[in-house]
Scaffold this active site. Structure first.
Site, PDB file in Angstrom:
ATOM      1  CD  GLU A  61     -13.698   5.362   2.196  1.00  0.00           C
ATOM      2  OE1 GLU A  61     -14.352   6.349   2.517  1.00  0.00           O
ATOM      3  OE2 GLU A  61     -14.180   4.204   2.200  1.00  0.00           O
ATOM      4  CE  LYS A 110      -7.366  -5.745   6.888  1.00  0.00           C
ATOM      5  NZ  LYS A 110      -6.824  -5.400   5.620  1.00  0.00           N
ATOM      6  CD  GLU A 150      -2.966 -10.390   4.578  1.00  0.00           C
ATOM      7  OE1 GLU A 150      -1.805 -10.005   4.720  1.00  0.00           O
ATOM      8  OE2 GLU A 150      -3.871  -9.678   4.113  1.00  0.00           O
ATOM      9  N   GLY A 185     -10.846  -1.798   0.699  1.00  0.00           N
ATOM     10  CA  GLY A 185      -9.805  -1.226  -0.176  1.00  0.00           C
ATOM     11  C   GLY A 185     -10.234   0.008  -0.935  1.00  0.00           C
ATOM     12  CB  VAL A 188      -0.957   0.000   1.224  1.00  0.00           C
ATOM     13  CG1 VAL A 188      -1.838   1.240   1.208  1.00  0.00           C
ATOM     14  CG2 VAL A 188      -1.818  -1.259   1.223  1.00  0.00           C
ATOM     15  N   GLY A 207      -5.214  -4.505  -2.831  1.00  0.00           N
ATOM     16  CA  GLY A 207      -4.213  -4.314  -3.879  1.00  0.00           C
ATOM     17  C   GLY A 207      -3.579  -2.936  -3.799  1.00  0.00           C
ATOM     18  CB  VAL A 217     -13.878  -0.852   5.453  1.00  0.00           C
ATOM     19  CG1 VAL A 217     -15.033  -1.750   5.051  1.00  0.00           C
ATOM     20  CG2 VAL A 217     -13.716  -0.829   6.962  1.00  0.00           C
ATOM     21  CE  LYS A 257     -10.936  -5.798   4.914  1.00  0.00           C
ATOM     22  NZ  LYS A 257     -10.671  -6.724   3.820  1.00  0.00           N
ATOM     23  CG  ASP A 311      -9.399  -9.043   6.167  1.00  0.00           C
ATOM     24  OD1 ASP A 311      -8.566  -8.187   6.504  1.00  0.00           O
ATOM     25  OD2 ASP A 311     -10.108  -8.936   5.142  1.00  0.00           O
TER      26      ASP A 311
END
Ligand code: NAP
Ligand code: HSE
Length: 430
Positions: A131, A107, A192, A136, A17, A304, A134, A207, A203
């Protein structure tokens, strides 16, 4: 533009990221004076390992010392994309206390400590935006906090984990088994390295906790979320679902009911014509119901490099505009209610059960009477002989409180005519 102010930001983390944010910052450079009224640039980048090769990165920006960023008063925005609870939590708190604004994709941290961090941001009148945490690249936090603020929201339901959606799509459309599909998801970089958080629903649980808190204005943490993953879903269940007009998806579900908030992550049979049923591969989608807007759905890439960086950059530009207008900290914690979270035992659902049972007269009647005695009505029963002496029984129940289903299961466990119950999956609908 030289005559404009320059807003300086620091990146904490330069992985998937962080790398995307760095590239987008450069790609958008010429636009910032028009979009923000100021230039925007990265002043420093915190990494763990200074020796790592980082092609395309200006190495003079790199540091492995958080104090270099914390003590640099020219830095007004800290972008946390390291992940994990610590040291991310401490760095975010210290940044806010030092008068910096924060944008994060974390998150794990927000689902547990979001209330504490947002309260701090409110106290110091700085922005804490998230933002990217949650779904992406899909805008959902801003819509829930701002665009839909005129609603009483009663439901948020979504496919918010790309890895599990990819696996279930491969199992559904290509007949692949779980392990092979997971391996491809890992090779493609969706899952992952340790995929437990993805496949066990943790995960997605983080979220949905974040979304439920915002949607219902009441704090929900990850520990409030009941989670079930997809590891027990088999090709057989997918085939039965198909024959009955359903697909199986891993959903995060949050509902506001009269007696509290329901918040769960679990696989679910949803009708093929439901908008979420056609969300395939690694795509995410979130479906929201409000009293005024009615139904709204948000769809796109949930993970991504660039989709996630897109969400981060939207927040960074938002913070920058607030800096320019001297109005940071406008929206801090929006949890002004204290609504209880319901126990899973008290939540009503329809259930799909697949059972292996003795193939002898009277078995079906016995099973039906256990369900009946526990207040579980049956909507559908399918029986197939698998061997001369064994049958496979598939049952879909009427909507029933989970505790009544569990009471029935406790009795089935002691019945010798029931050999196995390999699948219990919730079914959409009332
Ligand atoms: P990643 O590829 O593992 O990158 C993590 C980066 O943080 C690395 O550059 C690492 O430094 C740095 N880092 C980690 N711990 C550090 C520490 N203690 N001190 C200094 N630097 C540290 O992670 P990612 O996939 O980019 O994810 C980052 C965050 O975004 C996580 O919170 C994740 O949940 C969230 N997120 C990710 C996605 C996604 O698609 N990947 C989507 C949505 C949200 P080195 O390079 O030196 O190792
Ligand atoms: N592992 C996550 C997913 C990445 O598969 O959706 C983004 O949170």
């Amino acid at each position: 533009m030289e005559d404009k102010k320059t807003i300086k930001a620091a990146l904490l983390g330069l992985g998937t990221v962080g790398g995307g944010v760095y590239k987008l910052m450069n790609r958008q450079k010429e636009e910032f004076p028009y979009k923000i009224g100021a230039n925007l640039e990265i002043e420093k980048v915190l990494v763990r390992n200074l020796e790592k090769e980082r092609p395309g990165i200006d190495s003079s920006l790199l540091t492995d010392n958080w104090q270099d960023i914390l003590n640099d008063d020219s830095i007004e925005i800290v972008i946390e994309v390291m992940g994990g609870i610590e040291p991310a939590k401490t760095y975010i708190k210290e940044a806010l206390e030092a008068g910096k604004n924060v944008v994060t994709a974390n998150k794990d941290l927000l689902a547990e400590y979001g209330g504490e961090l947002l309260d701090l941001a409110g106290e110091v009148k700085k922005d804490l935006l998230f933002e990217a945490a949650v779904a992406g690249g899909i805008p959902i936090i801003c819509p829930l906090k701002q665009c839909l603020a005129g609603n009483y929201l009663t439901e948020v339901m979504g496919i918010v984990n790309g890895t599990t959606n990819f696996i279930l799509s491969k199992m559904t459309h290509e007949g692949m088994d779980f392990e092979d599909a997971l391996k491809i998801a890992q090779d493609l970089g969706y899952a992952e390295a340790d995929p437990t958080a993805d496949v066990e629903g943790h995960d997605a649980g983080r979220k949905i906790a974040i979304m439920a808190s915002i949607a219902f204005n009441s704090r929900v943490t990850f520990s409030d979320v009941y989670t079930e993953g997809i590891t027990k879903i088999s090709a057989k269940d997918i085939e039965y679902a198909k024959d009955m007009g359903f697909v199986i998806k891993l959903l995060g579900v949050a509902r506001k009911k009269e007696d509290g908030i329901e918040v769960l992550v679990h696989p679910m049979l949803i009708p093929k014509n439901h908008p979420l049923a056609s969300v395939d591969d690694a795509f995410n989608a979130v479906y929201v119901h409000g009293d005024a807007v009615d139904d709204a759905m948000f769809y796109g890439r949930g993970a991504g490099e660039f989709p996630t960086a897109s969400a981060i950059m939207g927040d960074v530009i938002d913070v920058s505009r607030n800096i320019m207008y001297g109005c940071t900290g406008r929206i801090a914690c929006s949890c002004y209610k204290h609504i209880p979270v319901k126990k899973v035992e008290d939540i009503e659902s329809k259930f799909f059960l697949r059972m292996t049972v003795d193939n002898t007269p009277g078995v079906l009647a016995n099973i039906a009477s256990v369900f009946g005695n526990n207040g579980v009505g049956l909507e559908k029963v399918i029986q197939q002989n698998v061997k001369k002496d064994l049958a496979e029984l598939v049952v879909v129940t009427d909507p029933v409180k989970e505790k009544h289903l569990r009471d029935s299961m406790a009795i089935f466990n002691g019945m010798s005519i029931i050999k196995k119950i390999p699948a219990i999956i919730r079914v959409y609908g009332a």
